[in-house]
Design a protein around this motif. Structure first.
Motif, mmCIF file in Angstrom:
data_model
loop_
_atom_site.group_PDB
_atom_site.id
_atom_site.type_symbol
_atom_site.label_atom_id
_atom_site.label_comp_id
_atom_site.label_asym_id
_atom_site.label_seq_id
_atom_site.Cartn_x
_atom_site.Cartn_y
_atom_site.Cartn_z
ATOM 1 N N ILE A 130 145.328 75.457 63.096
ATOM 2 C CA ILE A 130 146.303 74.445 63.495
ATOM 3 C C ILE A 130 145.701 73.495 64.529
ATOM 4 C CG2 ILE A 130 148.507 74.068 64.677
ATOM 5 C CD1 ILE A 130 149.476 76.693 63.424
ATOM 6 N N SER A 131 144.998 74.044 65.516
ATOM 7 C CA SER A 131 144.405 73.218 66.574
ATOM 8 C C SER A 131 143.344 72.276 66.022
ATOM 9 C CB SER A 131 143.794 74.113 67.658
ATOM 10 O OG SER A 131 144.763 74.927 68.271
ATOM 11 N N LEU A 132 142.458 72.802 65.181
ATOM 12 C CA LEU A 132 141.415 71.957 64.604
ATOM 13 C C LEU A 132 142.016 70.873 63.714
ATOM 14 C CD1 LEU A 132 138.591 74.516 63.664
ATOM 15 C CD2 LEU A 132 138.519 72.745 65.431
ATOM 16 N N ALA A 133 143.033 71.246 62.935
ATOM 17 C CA ALA A 133 143.673 70.255 62.066
ATOM 18 C C ALA A 133 144.318 69.143 62.891
ATOM 19 C CB ALA A 133 144.723 70.937 61.187
ATOM 20 N N ALA A 134 144.962 69.508 63.997
ATOM 21 C CA ALA A 134 145.595 68.509 64.854
ATOM 22 C C ALA A 134 144.568 67.580 65.496
ATOM 23 C CB ALA A 134 146.423 69.204 65.931
ATOM 24 N N LEU A 135 143.451 68.136 65.965
ATOM 25 C CA LEU A 135 142.406 67.322 66.589
ATOM 26 C C LEU A 135 141.738 66.388 65.579
ATOM 27 C CD1 LEU A 135 140.764 70.008 68.908
ATOM 28 C CD2 LEU A 135 142.087 68.015 69.632
ATOM 29 N N ILE A 136 141.493 66.894 64.379
ATOM 30 C CA ILE A 136 140.877 66.061 63.338
ATOM 31 C C ILE A 136 141.825 64.940 62.924
ATOM 32 C CG2 ILE A 136 140.062 66.047 60.945
ATOM 33 C CD1 ILE A 136 138.958 68.873 61.451
ATOM 34 N N ALA A 137 143.124 65.258 62.839
ATOM 35 C CA ALA A 137 144.112 64.226 62.517
ATOM 36 C C ALA A 137 144.127 63.135 63.589
ATOM 37 C CB ALA A 137 145.499 64.855 62.383
ATOM 38 N N ALA A 138 144.018 63.552 64.857
ATOM 39 C CA ALA A 138 143.967 62.578 65.956
ATOM 40 C C ALA A 138 142.705 61.714 65.855
ATOM 41 C CB ALA A 138 144.016 63.305 67.296
ATOM 42 N N ASP A 139 141.582 62.332 65.465
ATOM 43 C CA ASP A 139 140.331 61.579 65.328
ATOM 44 C C ASP A 139 140.401 60.577 64.182
ATOM 45 O OD1 ASP A 139 139.022 62.687 67.449
ATOM 46 O OD2 ASP A 139 138.116 64.308 66.294
ATOM 47 N N LEU A 140 141.045 60.956 63.091
ATOM 48 C CA LEU A 140 141.209 60.020 61.979
ATOM 49 C C LEU A 140 142.006 58.805 62.422
ATOM 50 C CD1 LEU A 140 141.929 62.450 58.985
ATOM 51 C CD2 LEU A 140 139.866 61.100 59.384
ATOM 52 N N ASN A 141 142.994 59.041 63.265
ATOM 53 C CA ASN A 141 143.787 57.940 63.797
ATOM 54 C C ASN A 141 142.926 57.022 64.668
ATOM 55 O OD1 ASN A 141 146.530 56.774 64.066
ATOM 56 N ND2 ASN A 141 146.243 57.255 66.225
ATOM 57 N N VAL A 142 142.008 57.628 65.437
ATOM 58 C CA VAL A 142 141.089 56.844 66.268
ATOM 59 C C VAL A 142 140.158 56.002 65.396
ATOM 60 C CG1 VAL A 142 139.141 56.997 67.873
ATOM 61 C CG2 VAL A 142 141.149 58.428 68.224
ATOM 62 N N VAL A 143 139.640 56.604 64.324
ATOM 63 C CA VAL A 143 138.728 55.889 63.422
ATOM 64 C C VAL A 143 139.419 54.687 62.799
ATOM 65 C CG1 VAL A 143 137.435 56.058 61.257
ATOM 66 C CG2 VAL A 143 137.312 57.909 62.931
ATOM 67 N N ILE A 144 140.651 54.893 62.326
ATOM 68 C CA ILE A 144 141.399 53.787 61.733
ATOM 69 C C ILE A 144 141.664 52.720 62.787
ATOM 70 C CG2 ILE A 144 143.540 53.111 60.601
ATOM 71 C CD1 ILE A 144 141.715 54.717 58.835
ATOM 72 N N GLY A 145 141.981 53.148 64.002
ATOM 73 C CA GLY A 145 142.217 52.199 65.088
ATOM 74 C C GLY A 145 140.979 51.376 65.403
ATOM 75 N N ASN A 146 139.803 52.021 65.395
ATOM 76 C CA ASN A 146 138.547 51.299 65.639
ATOM 77 C C ASN A 146 138.276 50.269 64.546
ATOM 78 O OD1 ASN A 146 138.023 52.741 67.964
ATOM 79 N ND2 ASN A 146 136.786 54.280 66.939
ATOM 80 N N ALA A 147 138.585 50.661 63.312
ATOM 81 C CA ALA A 147 138.394 49.719 62.200
ATOM 82 C C ALA A 147 139.354 48.546 62.322
ATOM 83 C CB ALA A 147 138.596 50.439 60.863
ATOM 84 N N GLU A 148 140.580 48.815 62.760
ATOM 85 C CA GLU A 148 141.566 47.752 62.937
ATOM 86 C C GLU A 148 141.123 46.772 64.019
ATOM 87 O OE1 GLU A 148 145.204 49.760 63.724
ATOM 88 O OE2 GLU A 148 145.676 50.070 61.604
ATOM 89 N N ASP A 149 140.496 47.293 65.077
ATOM 90 C CA ASP A 149 140.035 46.419 66.165
ATOM 91 C C ASP A 149 138.949 45.456 65.710
ATOM 92 O OD1 ASP A 149 141.795 47.546 67.918
ATOM 93 O OD2 ASP A 149 140.359 48.964 68.788
ATOM 94 N N LYS A 150 138.214 45.858 64.670
ATOM 95 C CA LYS A 150 137.157 44.986 64.152
ATOM 96 C C LYS A 150 137.697 43.999 63.121
ATOM 97 C CE LYS A 150 133.461 48.415 64.784
ATOM 98 N NZ LYS A 150 134.258 49.459 65.413
#
Length: 299
Positions: A38-58
């Motif tokens: 559960i913890s790893l899944a939650a952290l990976i989900a948060a990281d995917l959100n960060v990746v999408i956010g970084n792409a949006e900033d570009k």
């Protein structure tokens, strides 16, 4: 419940962990693995959100302005900034754009230097805070007096919006599924543990012990196992997650482009993860143990 009874029941609950160490160890392993996933899944989900956010900033809207004086440029910039969907505005003058173009085309430097006029336009690079409003933003910028052209990457924006929605749904569904599966597994493990001690429960019930008196040590036992399992799962989560981050943070250009070099750092959320794991482990184990005792108390 008197203080002496309370301390006695707490002590019995903790001592029972050792007396029934095989079943306690089995419960511990099940809870630990469940919380780790559960913890790893939650952290990976948060990281995917960060990746999408970084792409949006570009993902920027380019507003081109040609042959405008300083007053007009200032008016255009203020109008762009006043738009509710504008997140950041960066201005590149035609001189900066021309110099940048000459650096990129060094072999044609003499030709470019021979030009009488600068052919490059002044440019505003605008980051939009809501990609789903890209069309609306483009129309708004095109209506500004003095703007010659607006370039907006519609296809890329729509792909990012769809990707964010899809990943959010998938991540949410996976987390819910993991939690449900964990509850079921922990409950079944607790039933097995209680079943192995049904005679002990029956004897206590026969000599007049109340249901709460019988349940409380089991509750403490389950909570103790859950807290320890939560702490160990937190440590394993830290080791596993930091290993993944260090792998993706290497000299791999593709991961840097995707923004994986700026993912969530475990140290930034370590106490939240620890609190979640310990509390969740204690609740899952304690409540699962108490609920699984129901039929064994009817003697």
């Amino acid at each position: 419940m008197r203080g002496s009874n309370f301390s006695y029941l707490v002590k019995q609950g903790i001592v029972s962990v050792w007396h029934n160490r095989m079943m306690s160890f089995a419960s511990f392993c099940i809870i630990m693995v469940s919380l780790l996933l559960i913890s790893l899944a939650a952290l990976i989900a948060a990281d995917l959100n960060v990746v999408i956010g970084n792409a949006e900033d570009k993902n920027e809207v380019l507003v081109y302005v040609d042959n405008a004086d300083e007053a007009s440029l200032l008016h255009i910039e203020e109008t762009i900034k006043s738009n509710i969907y504008t997140q950041r505005v960066v201005f590149y003058s035609k001189e900066e754009a021309f110099e940048s173009q000459k650096e990129k085309m060094e072999e044609y430097a003499e030709v470019l230097n021979a030009l009488r006029e600068n052919p490059m336009p002044d440019t505003f690079r605008v980051t939009v805070n809501d990609l789903s409003k890209m069309n609306e933003v483009k129309r708004a910028f095109e209506s500004i007096d003095g703007v010659d052209e607006v370039s907006a990457p519609y296809d890329f924006a729509s792909v990012l919006v769809s990707l964010r929605t899809t990943l959010t749904i998938i991540a949410g569904a996976m987390l819910i599924a993991l939690v449900i599966v964990s509850i079921v597994i922990v409950y079944n493990a607790a039933r097995t543990s209680v079943f192995a001690r049904r005679k002990e429960i029956g004897i206590m019930k026969s000599v007049g012990a109340t249901n709460s008196f019988i349940k409380f040590p089991f509750f403490i036992e389950g909570m103790f196992i859950g807290v320890v399992a939560g702490a160990v799962s937190w440590l394993l989560t830290k080791i596993s997650y930091e290993a993944l981050v260090s792998f993706f943070a290497g000299d791999l250009t593709i991961w840097h482009v995707l923004g994986l070099s700026n993912v969530l750092q475990f140290n930034d959320v370590r106490w939240y993860v620890l609190a979640f794991n310990c509390i969740m482990g204690a609740l899952l184990s304690a409540i699962g143990t108490v609920f699984s005792m129901g039929k064994h108390l009817k003697v």
